[in-house]
Motif scaffolding. Structure first.
Motif, short mmCIF file in Angstrom:
data_model
loop_
_atom_site.label_atom_id
_atom_site.label_comp_id
_atom_site.label_asym_id
_atom_site.label_seq_id
_atom_site.Cartn_x
_atom_site.Cartn_y
_atom_site.Cartn_z
N ALA A 181 0.82 -1.21 0.00
CA ALA A 181 0.00 0.00 0.00
C ALA A 181 0.86 1.26 0.00
CB ALA A 181 -0.93 -0.01 1.21
N ARG A 182 1.92 1.24 0.77
CA ARG A 182 2.81 2.40 0.79
C ARG A 182 3.42 2.67 -0.58
NH1 ARG A 182 5.04 1.24 6.72
NH2 ARG A 182 4.44 3.20 7.73
N GLY A 183 3.83 1.62 -1.25
CA GLY A 183 4.41 1.81 -2.58
C GLY A 183 3.40 2.36 -3.57
N MET A 184 2.16 1.88 -3.51
CA MET A 184 1.13 2.34 -4.44
C MET A 184 0.72 3.78 -4.18
SD MET A 184 -1.26 -1.07 -4.49
CE MET A 184 -2.43 -0.42 -5.69
N ALA A 185 0.73 4.19 -2.91
CA ALA A 185 0.25 5.53 -2.55
C ALA A 185 1.40 6.51 -2.31
CB ALA A 185 -0.62 5.44 -1.32
N ALA A 186 2.58 6.19 -2.78
CA ALA A 186 3.76 7.03 -2.53
C ALA A 186 3.48 8.48 -2.90
CB ALA A 186 4.95 6.50 -3.32
N GLY A 187 3.79 9.40 -1.98
CA GLY A 187 3.59 10.82 -2.20
C GLY A 187 2.17 11.29 -1.94
N ARG A 188 1.26 10.33 -1.61
CA ARG A 188 -0.15 10.69 -1.43
C ARG A 188 -0.67 10.27 -0.06
NH1 ARG A 188 -0.15 8.02 -6.28
NH2 ARG A 188 -1.55 6.37 -5.53
N TYR A 189 0.21 10.10 0.91
CA TYR A 189 -0.24 9.74 2.25
C TYR A 189 0.78 10.25 3.26
CZ TYR A 189 3.29 6.07 2.77
OH TYR A 189 4.48 5.41 2.89
N GLY A 190 0.33 10.29 4.52
CA GLY A 190 1.22 10.68 5.61
C GLY A 190 1.42 9.51 6.56
N ARG A 191 0.62 9.43 7.62
CA ARG A 191 0.70 8.31 8.56
C ARG A 191 0.12 7.06 7.90
NH1 ARG A 191 -2.74 8.91 12.76
NH2 ARG A 191 -1.42 7.94 14.35
N ALA A 192 0.69 5.91 8.25
CA ALA A 192 0.21 4.64 7.70
C ALA A 192 0.19 3.59 8.80
CB ALA A 192 1.09 4.17 6.54
N GLY A 193 -0.88 2.81 8.84
CA GLY A 193 -0.99 1.80 9.89
C GLY A 193 -2.08 0.80 9.60
N PHE A 194 -2.58 0.19 10.65
CA PHE A 194 -3.51 -0.94 10.52
C PHE A 194 -4.81 -0.67 11.28
CE2 PHE A 194 0.77 -2.86 10.41
CZ PHE A 194 0.70 -3.55 9.21
N PHE A 195 -5.89 -1.24 10.74
CA PHE A 195 -7.12 -1.44 11.49
C PHE A 195 -7.44 -2.93 11.46
CE2 PHE A 195 -11.62 -2.53 11.27
CZ PHE A 195 -11.98 -2.23 12.56
N GLY A 196 -7.75 -3.50 12.62
CA GLY A 196 -8.13 -4.91 12.68
C GLY A 196 -9.37 -5.08 13.52
N GLY A 197 -10.30 -5.88 13.02
CA GLY A 197 -11.50 -6.19 13.77
C GLY A 197 -11.53 -7.66 14.16
N SER A 198 -12.06 -7.95 15.35
CA SER A 198 -12.23 -9.33 15.82
C SER A 198 -10.88 -10.05 15.83
CB SER A 198 -13.25 -10.05 14.93
OG SER A 198 -13.64 -11.27 15.48
N GLN A 199 -10.71 -11.12 15.04
CA GLN A 199 -9.44 -11.83 15.00
C GLN A 199 -8.30 -10.93 14.54
OE1 GLN A 199 -7.93 -15.18 12.17
NE2 GLN A 199 -9.19 -16.19 13.71
N GLY A 200 -8.64 -9.87 13.80
CA GLY A 200 -7.63 -8.90 13.41
C GLY A 200 -6.98 -8.22 14.60
N GLY A 201 -7.62 -8.29 15.77
CA GLY A 201 -7.02 -7.76 16.98
C GLY A 201 -5.81 -8.55 17.45
N TRP A 202 -5.71 -9.79 17.03
CA TRP A 202 -4.49 -10.57 17.28
C TRP A 202 -3.45 -10.29 16.20
CZ3 TRP A 202 -8.43 -14.87 18.25
CH2 TRP A 202 -8.58 -15.11 19.61
#
Length: 422
Positions: A181-202
């Motif tokens: 995602a960072r490579g695709m959006a290069a120059g078009r984003y600032g902070r980058a991270g994750f959202f996880g729901g349910s099992q995504g919390g692990w």
């Protein structure tokens, strides 16, 4: 959180109400001048030409429902008599490699000029086997001014490989998705991270220890192992039935016995299980205890468990004694954790205590709780038999996630209670 059921699957499978006639709706996201929005997507649970809808305030349903709060036009929707125009997202398909496996994803970017300060979030799936690509959550986040990368977990949708619930492998996949995602959006984003729901919390916090992440946001996840989750579910069940501490202790021993079976590959734990079965035999409530897996294990014979127990319960490479707290202690990025106050799938007692403990040590942890909500941040009604019927995602949840990611938390978010100091 049932290991094979995730929130996106729940959204896709809620039954549709009787249909009424209106102009066929076009899939898309439609926004009001004040920033409110509604997402319309295709769903296998809704007969064509109907679509599943989700508003920012959590109202959801099908466009074929009776009393649906929107009317579809040829290129817009009307809500309360006012026109909401379509949002022209920029969507870019992608494939990327993760641990030798080809993965499929899509980058969703809000319209307008490139913004080097716009947040970028990778959506980390729950345990569902359905594809999140084209689902409501990615568009709901993008409609609030965030670039979103959504990808199919391995063995589902367009991604290769075998479906698994091995957190280590899924964490690698999520980390590689953020790199893509960072490579695709290069120059078009600032902070980058994750959202996880349910099992995504692990998975999401683990992924953030494998790659540079500026934030991690979690909804209705657990800071506990799958074995601990099973125990907490059974304790919740006996408390809900009005039983006492003796019953809580008994289901605790049941969880210990089934945990030993799982951790030994069903080689050890039979003597302990037999002892618990003997204690439970005289309890009229024992047959109703389920947990995540212990109830089903207890009702199988030892011969059956030796023959097929591992294939039945341990075929997804789940890390049964996973140390979720250890991953959070390693995490350096700011963390948002949103709890469902009446969560039956992922009881919150241990998780809340662990998170507040981390906050006291100085970790950048923000914890919010939405009261009277179940797993998935669902509001619900309870029928005469005690069964819950979900109604909507609780108001304020979607906006809280987006505002926190944008570092713009202000005011109130529905009935949300902030548990950590500002």
């Amino acid at each position: 959180m049932k290991y094979l059921i995730g929130t996106l699957l729940l959204l896709a499978t809620l039954p549709a109400a009787p249909a009424f006639a209106q102009t066929a709706c076009t899939p898309g996201t439609y926004a009001a001048p004040d920033g409110d929005f509604v997402v319309l997507v295709k769903s296998p649970a809704v007969a064509a030409p109907g679509l599943r809808y989700l508003f920012r305030d959590g109202r959801r349903g099908a466009t074929t429902d009776t009393g649906v709060p929107l009317t579809c036009g040829t290129d817009d929707v009307a809500v309360g008599g006012k026109r909401w125009a379509p949002i022209a997202f920029r969507e870019t398909q992608a494939t990327f490699d993760s641990v030798g496996t080809k993965m499929t994803g899509v980058l969703i970017e809000p319209p307008g000029a490139p913004d080097a300060k716009r947040p970028l979030v990778v959506m980390v799936h729950g345990s569902e086997r359905t594809s999140p690509i084209g689902g409501v959550y990615g568009y709901a986040m993008a409609a609030q001014g965030i670039s979103v990368f959504v990808y199919d977990k391995r063995g589902t949708g367009g991604s290769d490989g075998e479906y698994t619930q091995n957190f280590e492998l899924l964490g690698e996949d999520a980390a590689n998705a953020l790199g893509q995602a960072r490579g695709m959006a290069a120059g078009r984003y600032g902070r980058a991270g994750f959202f996880g729901g349910s099992q995504g919390g692990w998975v999401a916090p683990l992924a953030a220890t494998r790659t540079k992440a500026d934030f991690v946001a979690i909804g209705f996840g657990l800071v506990a192992s799958p074995i601990e989750e099973d125990r907490e579910q059974m304790v919740s069940e006996v408390r809900g039935a009005g039983l006492g501490q003796d019953a809580e202790a008994l289901v605790g021993r049941l969880s210990d016995a089934t945990g030993k079976l799982l951790l030994s590959g069903f080689a050890e734990g039979y003597a302990e299980l037999d002892a618990v079965r003997a204690e439970m035999a005289g309890q009229p409530w024992a047959a109703k205890i389920a947990g995540e897996h212990s109830g089903a294990i207890a009702h199988m014979s030892n011969d059956a468990l030796r023959r097929v127990g591992r294939a039945r319960f341990d075929n997804l490479e789940l890390i049964w004694n996973y140390d979720a707290l250890a991953a959070l202690k390693k995490l350096e990025a700011p963390l948002l954790w949103v709890l469902a106050g009446e969560d039956r799938e992922a009881p919150i007692e241990t998780t809340r205590g662990a998170l507040l403990g981390l906050a006291k040590t100085g970790k950048p942890v923000d914890v919010y709780l939405f009261p009277q909500t179940d797993h998935g941040m669902w509001e619900f009604t309870t029928d005469t038999s005690g069964e819950r019927q979900v109604t909507r995602i609780t108001d304020g949840y979607l906006k809280l996630l987006a505002d926190w990611i944008k570092r713009d938390v202000r005011g109130t978010y529905g009935r949300a209670e902030r548990l950590t100091p500002r």
